[in-house]
Motif scaffolding. Structure first.
Motif, mmCIF file in Angstrom:
data_model
loop_
_atom_site.group_PDB
_atom_site.id
_atom_site.type_symbol
_atom_site.label_atom_id
_atom_site.label_comp_id
_atom_site.label_asym_id
_atom_site.label_seq_id
_atom_site.Cartn_x
_atom_site.Cartn_y
_atom_site.Cartn_z
ATOM 1 N N ASP A 104 -8.357 -15.011 -6.007
ATOM 2 C CA ASP A 104 -9.593 -14.759 -6.745
ATOM 3 C C ASP A 104 -10.047 -13.321 -6.485
ATOM 4 N N SER A 105 -9.127 -12.393 -6.712
ATOM 5 C CA SER A 105 -9.346 -10.993 -6.341
ATOM 6 C C SER A 105 -9.710 -10.135 -7.549
ATOM 7 N N ALA A 106 -10.179 -8.929 -7.263
ATOM 8 C CA ALA A 106 -10.517 -7.991 -8.331
ATOM 9 C C ALA A 106 -9.272 -7.458 -9.023
ATOM 10 N N ALA A 107 -8.187 -7.344 -8.280
ATOM 11 C CA ALA A 107 -6.937 -6.824 -8.849
ATOM 12 C C ALA A 107 -5.768 -7.170 -7.947
ATOM 13 N N ALA A 108 -4.583 -7.187 -8.546
ATOM 14 C CA ALA A 108 -3.334 -7.327 -7.799
ATOM 15 C C ALA A 108 -2.300 -6.459 -8.492
ATOM 16 N N SER A 109 -1.404 -5.877 -7.717
ATOM 17 C CA SER A 109 -0.418 -4.978 -8.303
ATOM 18 C C SER A 109 0.887 -5.000 -7.522
ATOM 19 N N VAL A 110 1.945 -4.588 -8.205
ATOM 20 C CA VAL A 110 3.245 -4.401 -7.574
ATOM 21 C C VAL A 110 3.652 -2.949 -7.751
ATOM 22 N N PHE A 111 3.934 -2.301 -6.617
ATOM 23 C CA PHE A 111 4.484 -0.950 -6.632
ATOM 24 C C PHE A 111 5.999 -1.031 -6.445
ATOM 25 N N LEU A 112 6.720 -0.174 -7.131
ATOM 26 C CA LEU A 112 8.138 0.048 -6.868
ATOM 27 C C LEU A 112 8.265 1.315 -6.036
ATOM 28 N N VAL A 113 9.114 1.278 -5.008
ATOM 29 C CA VAL A 113 9.421 2.484 -4.247
ATOM 30 C C VAL A 113 10.581 3.193 -4.937
ATOM 31 N N ASP A 114 10.326 4.373 -5.480
ATOM 32 C CA ASP A 114 11.382 5.150 -6.126
ATOM 33 C C ASP A 114 12.430 5.495 -5.078
ATOM 34 N N GLN A 115 13.663 5.052 -5.299
ATOM 35 C CA GLN A 115 14.710 5.219 -4.300
ATOM 36 C C GLN A 115 15.129 6.667 -4.107
ATOM 37 N N GLU A 116 14.841 7.533 -5.060
ATOM 38 C CA GLU A 116 15.214 8.944 -4.944
ATOM 39 C C GLU A 116 14.107 9.781 -4.300
ATOM 40 N N THR A 117 12.860 9.512 -4.667
ATOM 41 C CA THR A 117 11.756 10.353 -4.192
ATOM 42 C C THR A 117 10.882 9.680 -3.138
ATOM 43 N N GLY A 118 10.939 8.356 -3.087
ATOM 44 C CA GLY A 118 10.051 7.622 -2.200
ATOM 45 C C GLY A 118 8.675 7.393 -2.789
ATOM 46 N N ASP A 119 8.437 7.911 -4.009
ATOM 47 C CA ASP A 119 7.142 7.715 -4.661
ATOM 48 C C ASP A 119 6.853 6.230 -4.847
ATOM 49 N N LEU A 120 5.562 5.899 -4.874
ATOM 50 C CA LEU A 120 5.115 4.546 -5.189
ATOM 51 C C LEU A 120 4.726 4.511 -6.657
ATOM 52 N N VAL A 121 5.343 3.617 -7.425
ATOM 53 C CA VAL A 121 5.133 3.555 -8.868
ATOM 54 C C VAL A 121 4.561 2.191 -9.247
ATOM 55 N N PHE A 122 3.418 2.188 -9.914
ATOM 56 C CA PHE A 122 2.856 0.931 -10.403
ATOM 57 C C PHE A 122 3.801 0.328 -11.451
ATOM 58 N N GLU A 123 4.285 -0.891 -11.203
ATOM 59 C CA GLU A 123 5.144 -1.574 -12.171
ATOM 60 C C GLU A 123 4.426 -2.737 -12.855
ATOM 61 N N ALA A 124 3.426 -3.305 -12.211
ATOM 62 C CA ALA A 124 2.659 -4.401 -12.815
ATOM 63 C C ALA A 124 1.277 -4.419 -12.188
#
Length: 208
Positions: free
Chosen positions: A30-50
């Motif tokens: 019952d949260s305000a938001a939920a998300s999944v980040f992908l860790v870019d395997q080349e840069t290590g960046d965190l990317v919102f996927e959902a």
């Protein structure tokens, strides 16, 4: 249908599966938001996927540098974190949160692990204090992160396949995912059963 078209259709399915995961997580807590980040395997960046809830209209595809915020710490350490007051947690990145358009008071985050490597992070913002059964919040979050791992893993394999030769028939069959989720549905009853069963039902609906 071309190989590219098949991959595009499959990626849409995987994205919808990830979306169903964050929607279930948001509902469970019952949260305000939920998300999944992908860790870019080349840069290590965190990317919102959902994303479900706050930011769902504009955050997918947004990147943060490696190590940013609580999600960055979880990705680097491979350990979950529950911060009931983010202002008191040194890992919290206020500027990054502000850039998303929503600054939470609390964050729960768990690593998304495949083959002993962290490939992403599941994050829940501002969960409610509602009683959720016998399992602790961190255990429920870990179970949902395990489901997210299947979707991210398939998404990564599809993207790699786009730059290589087509895989063998059935090699990326998303129905394998249903069996994996089914295998993780607890047997013999328990408070977490409705969550796992709902995720399985959503996945089945998407794939048929």
């Amino acid at each position: 249908m071309s190989v590219h078209e098949r991959h595009s259709d499959s990626e849409i399915t995987e994205r919808r599966l990830l979306q169903s995961t964050v929607e279930v997580a948001r509902h469970v807590f019952d949260s305000a938001a939920a998300s999944v980040f992908l860790v870019d395997q080349e840069t290590g960046d965190l990317v919102f996927e959902a994303v479900s809830g706050e930011g769902e209209q504009h955050l997918v595809g947004t990147r943060f540098p490696a190590g940013t915020g609580i999600a960055g710490w979880v990705a680097a350490s491979g350990q979950p974190m529950i911060a009931d007051e983010v202002a008191a947690v040194p890992q919290f990145a206020h500027d990054a949160a502000e850039s998303t358009g929503y600054v939470p008071h609390s964050i729960m985050a768990a690593p998304v692990i495949r083959q002993e490597s962290c490939i992403g992070v599941l994050e829940v913002l501002d969960r409610s204090a509602t009683w959720r059964g016998d399992l602790a919040d961190v255990d429920l979050l870990a179970m949902l992160a395990a489901q997210a791992a299947y979707g991210l893993d398939l998404l990564l394999r599809l993207r790699r396949a786009e730059t290589t030769l087509p895989t063998a028939p059935g090699g990326d069959d998303v129905h394998v995912l249903l069996q994996r989720i089914s295998d993780r549905v607890p047997r013999g009853g328990g408070a977490a059963d409705p969550t796992a069963l709902k995720l399985l039902a959503v996945a089945e609906e998407l794939l048929h």
